[in-house]
Every structure is written in structure tokens, then in C-alpha cells.
Design an enzyme around this catalytic site. Sequence first.
Site, PDB file in Angstrom:
ATOM      1  N   ILE A 175       0.842  -1.202   0.000  1.00  0.00           N
ATOM      2  CA  ILE A 175       0.000   0.000   0.000  1.00  0.00           C
ATOM      3  C   ILE A 175       0.875   1.249   0.000  1.00  0.00           C
ATOM      4  CG2 ILE A 175      -1.666   1.345   1.347  1.00  0.00           C
ATOM      5  CD1 ILE A 175      -2.705  -1.387   2.437  1.00  0.00           C
ATOM      6  N   LYS A 176       1.877   1.263   0.870  1.00  0.00           N
ATOM      7  CA  LYS A 176       2.740   2.441   0.980  1.00  0.00           C
ATOM      8  C   LYS A 176       3.502   2.704  -0.313  1.00  0.00           C
ATOM      9  CE  LYS A 176       6.761   4.328   3.368  1.00  0.00           C
ATOM     10  NZ  LYS A 176       6.219   5.667   3.590  1.00  0.00           N
TER      11      LYS A 176
END
Length: 303
Positions: free
Chosen positions: A179-180
Site C-alpha cells: 500500500i505504501k
Amino acid sequence: MQRHPSNAAHAIAIIGFGEVGPILAQALVEQGCAVTAYDTKLGHAATRAQIQARAERSGARLADTLAGALADAQWVLSAVTASQAEAVATAAAPLMKPGQTFIDLNSVSPKVKQRNCAHIERAGADYVEAAVMAPVPPQGIRVPMLLGGRRARAISEELNALGLRTQAVADDVGLASAIKLCRSIMIKGTEALCVQSMLAARHFGVDDHVLASLAATFPGVGWDQGYEAYLIGRVAEHGQRRSEEMREAAAMLGELGMDGSLATAIADVQEKLARKGLSLRGDLDEQGRLPEWRTLLANADIG
């Protein structure tokens, strides 16, 4: 410095005492935690005094060795550069034991987080990945973090009780980091696009026209209020760390069979302007700020 005895049972080791480590240390000490810090730069005469000063300001105790830092820690927070993240997990693993949890804050690819997890769990300790979703300053301990791993939910509750702002998003390691890094491709990519756009616009003397056009196309973003200065300043200040993160994003894309050359190019732009910013450290103003962005880009070999 105010302490809260109710949290005295939390013994925490922070590995890496650069920008993020002291911020976390001070906030955790203020919550009554016993914080021990270790950084390899303690072994270098040129940087030892700086690390000692950070520890004194934050209230952390310094350990001279990694083993000394980990010995009595309930949690081990790894906050090093991306290039050192796996080396730290590998070195820490044989020093850890059941009942301890290694919390990996580093911006590395999902595969690296999974390998780090394997190193730690082989020793019988627990592993939780953490993806820091925004710059730590100015939010400090309240910066949003996503957690992943078998114990992510339990650790999230305990960390949040100490004032952190974490959210468990997966039982599997790697998804929080994915996600990051997917987000970072957009964020760091926008910064790199801004750097190159403004560099070319300055060459032709049309930067004001370009900014006006961007403001008209994307109203409310801030292109008419210094948004370009913010983006370029972030790269000059933190581009080295951001470039390492983007190389991890390129590695992630490669592991998926995708072309990571765009992420690599973003990393190159970030790194080159960071070097330019470093060379101008002697030109900081009275508030400790780098020169205005047009000065930063002047004669910058960052194409």
C-alpha cells in the site's frame, strides 16, 4: 519531561537514531516507556556526539551494541534507511527470543519485509511490519501507520494506547508495504515531475506561465500558492531517503513482472536534487531553511 508510570512495563529498543528514532523515543519516554536506542554511527567519532545529543534530548538510553539494545526489549523498532533494513533484521534475529516483537518501520519492498519476517520468526520472536504513511515531522508519534503480520492487531491496540495512530490492515506480511509503495510512486513521482518541469521552465524563463496554467487546470491544489516550492523543498531535504524508497518500489514492480524503470527514474531525480541540497547546507537562512527553489535548481545537473 513528564512520564506516566502506568506504561513503565513497556521496554522498547529503537534501532536507527536519525530523524525518526528520536521523535518516537521522546514521545514514548513521555508515556513512561523505558527506551533504549542504538545506531551504528555511535561507533564513529564524527557522529557519536550527535547521536548522544539526540538521546539526551529525547530521554532515551544509548546502548553501545545491538545486543545491548535488544537484551531487555519487549518491542524492537527498526527505523533505519531502506538499504540497511534487511541487514538490521538479519543481525537482530539471532539476538532475539520468544516474547519479543520486531516492528519493521522501514520503507522496503514486500519481499524484503517477508524475508525480514522469516529471519525474526526463525528465532522464535514475533514480527510486525509497519508502513509509515506520511512524513513523521510534524505529526510525530501521531503519524498514520499501517501494520501487517500475525500479531498486527494486538500490537496496534497496544501502540495506540501509547498515543500512536496505527491500523492493522492484514495478517500477511507485505501488504502494508505494498500500500505504501504504490502510494509513493504517485507522491514521489509528482515531486520528480515538478522538479523536471520547473527545471525546464526556468531554462526558458516561463515558470510563472507554467504555474499559472497548472493552477487553472488543477484549481485548489496550490500551484498558485507555492505548492511547487513545497514539493521541490521536500526533495532537496529528504530526496536521498525518498530515492531509496523508490528503488524499493522499482524492486516491487520487478517482482510483479512489471517495468520498474519509471520508479528508478523518479529515484534518480530525487537523489540528484538531494545532493544539490546537501551541497548548499552552508547557505541555510536564519531559520535553517534551504535557498528558494529557483536557487536550488540553478545549474542543477538533475536532468
